[in-house]
Design a protein around this motif. Structure first.
Motif, short mmCIF file in Angstrom:
data_model
loop_
_atom_site.label_atom_id
_atom_site.label_comp_id
_atom_site.label_asym_id
_atom_site.label_seq_id
_atom_site.Cartn_x
_atom_site.Cartn_y
_atom_site.Cartn_z
N PRO A 2 0.65 -1.06 -0.05
CA PRO A 2 -0.13 0.04 0.11
C PRO A 2 0.96 1.34 0.07
CG PRO A 2 -0.34 -1.19 2.05
CD PRO A 2 0.45 -1.90 1.19
N LYS A 3 0.24 2.42 -0.62
CA LYS A 3 0.87 3.43 -0.75
C LYS A 3 0.27 4.48 0.21
CE LYS A 3 2.81 7.26 -3.72
NZ LYS A 3 2.94 7.44 -5.13
N TRP A 4 1.18 4.84 1.37
CA TRP A 4 0.45 5.61 2.46
C TRP A 4 0.77 7.08 1.86
CZ3 TRP A 4 -1.68 3.79 6.70
CH2 TRP A 4 -1.41 2.52 7.03
N LYS A 5 -0.38 8.06 2.31
CA LYS A 5 -0.37 9.39 2.32
C LYS A 5 -0.82 10.21 3.30
CE LYS A 5 -1.78 9.00 -2.60
NZ LYS A 5 -2.62 9.31 -3.70
N VAL A 6 -0.53 11.59 3.38
CA VAL A 6 -0.81 12.23 4.49
C VAL A 6 -2.45 12.39 4.33
CG1 VAL A 6 -0.67 14.36 5.89
CG2 VAL A 6 1.34 13.27 4.93
N LEU A 17 -1.78 9.13 8.62
CA LEU A 17 -1.41 8.86 7.44
C LEU A 17 -2.73 7.72 6.90
CD1 LEU A 17 2.26 7.66 7.59
CD2 LEU A 17 1.24 9.90 6.81
N CYS A 18 -2.85 7.74 5.82
CA CYS A 18 -4.03 6.70 5.44
C CYS A 18 -3.58 6.01 4.10
CB CYS A 18 -5.42 7.20 5.01
SG CYS A 18 -5.48 8.29 3.69
N CYS A 19 -4.16 4.89 3.78
CA CYS A 19 -3.69 3.88 2.56
C CYS A 19 -5.01 3.33 2.35
CB CYS A 19 -2.42 3.28 2.59
SG CYS A 19 -2.72 1.66 3.45
N THR A 20 -5.05 2.51 1.06
CA THR A 20 -6.12 1.75 0.72
C THR A 20 -5.46 0.13 0.64
OG1 THR A 20 -7.39 3.28 -0.21
CG2 THR A 20 -8.17 1.28 -0.67
N ASP A 21 -6.02 -0.63 1.20
CA ASP A 21 -5.36 -1.98 1.17
C ASP A 21 -6.78 -3.18 1.06
OD1 ASP A 21 -3.75 -4.09 1.47
OD2 ASP A 21 -3.78 -3.99 3.83
N PRO A 25 -9.88 1.23 3.73
CA PRO A 25 -8.85 2.45 4.32
C PRO A 25 -8.39 1.85 5.59
CG PRO A 25 -11.29 2.82 4.76
CD PRO A 25 -11.33 1.65 4.18
N ARG A 26 -7.20 2.40 5.59
CA ARG A 26 -6.31 2.00 6.97
C ARG A 26 -5.63 3.26 7.36
NH1 ARG A 26 -1.94 -2.56 6.02
NH2 ARG A 26 -1.77 -2.05 7.95
N PHE A 27 -5.52 3.58 8.46
CA PHE A 27 -5.05 4.65 9.08
C PHE A 27 -3.88 4.31 10.15
CE2 PHE A 27 -9.35 5.57 8.01
CZ PHE A 27 -9.15 6.77 7.19
N ALA A 28 -2.88 5.12 10.06
CA ALA A 28 -1.72 5.07 10.93
C ALA A 28 -1.14 6.58 11.66
CB ALA A 28 -0.67 4.18 10.22
N PRO A 29 -0.83 6.50 12.94
CA PRO A 29 -0.16 7.72 13.20
C PRO A 29 1.48 7.96 13.00
CG PRO A 29 -0.26 6.25 15.10
CD PRO A 29 -0.86 5.55 13.84
N LEU A 30 1.80 9.21 12.72
CA LEU A 30 3.01 9.38 12.40
C LEU A 30 3.58 10.61 13.13
CD1 LEU A 30 5.89 9.17 10.67
CD2 LEU A 30 4.87 10.68 8.94
N ALA A 31 4.51 10.22 14.15
CA ALA A 31 5.11 11.36 15.07
C ALA A 31 6.58 11.57 14.43
CB ALA A 31 4.86 10.86 16.71
#
Length: 185
Positions: A2-6, A17-21, A25-31
């Motif tokens: 998957p390609k992550w985007k802000v 961040l989010c991507c489509t898998d 939709p999947r979400f992830a935090p980025l600190a």
């Protein structure tokens, strides 16, 4: 893959961040953590010091102690000079041993910056000045029981120089200190 985007910027250092898998939709935090890398800027110099000295306590000369402390903090000579309020060439002279006398206030700021006792950063001459040249010279003369004039005659020091040193109006040179007072402390 998957390609992550802000997806959203929550703060300057935190993003979602989010991507489509597989259509979901999947979400992830980025600190984003920011910190100053404490590493020597001149790696060959630091490596030489590490090979030469395994600990601060092994270092005998003041210039090498100054260099060791600076490298351990990952600072440039220019940065140390700015922090303690001296010119870069003056600090470089301190690290190379070309500087004979350093004012007590500068030594206090260096010791505080490096977290070491100020006495670790003083050679014999600068320690003599730091601890009060006038008081020490008076004490040395008084131990002999001689007047200022008699002491001056006996040692070959001019009475006016001795008076200026004892009153603190003039700083004794390193050469004179070595000749007349180094061994008498």
């Amino acid at each position: 893959m998957p390609k992550w985007k802000v997806f959203a910027r929550v703060s300057p250092d935190f993003y979602i961040l989010c991507c489509t898998d597989h259509g979901k939709p999947r979400f992830a935090p980025l600190a984003v953590h920011r910190f100053r890398l404490i590493a020597p800027r001149n790696l060959p110099e630091a490596q030489r010091f590490t090979r030469q000295y395994h600990s601060y306590e092994e270092i005998g000369s003041v210039p090498d102690r100054l260099r060791w402390c600076r490298l351990q903090m990952g600072l440039l000579q220019r940065e140390v000079a700015e922090r303690v309020g001296v010119t870069t060439p003056f600090y470089i002279d301190m690290e190379t041993g070309a500087c004979e006398h350093t004012p007590a206030a500068v030594m206090d700021r260096l010791a505080a910056l490096y977290g070491v006792p100020v006495t670790d950063l003083l050679d014999g001459y600068n320690r003599f000045l730091y601890e009060g040249q006038a008081r020490q010279i008076q004490a040395i003369r008084q131990r002999t029981g001689l007047s200022r004039a008699a002491f001056a005659r006996k040692t070959g020091i001019s009475e006016s120089s001795l008076r200026a040193w004892e009153t603190g109006r003039k700083t004794i040179s390193k050469k004179c200190w070595e000749r007349y007072f180094r061994e008498k402390r």
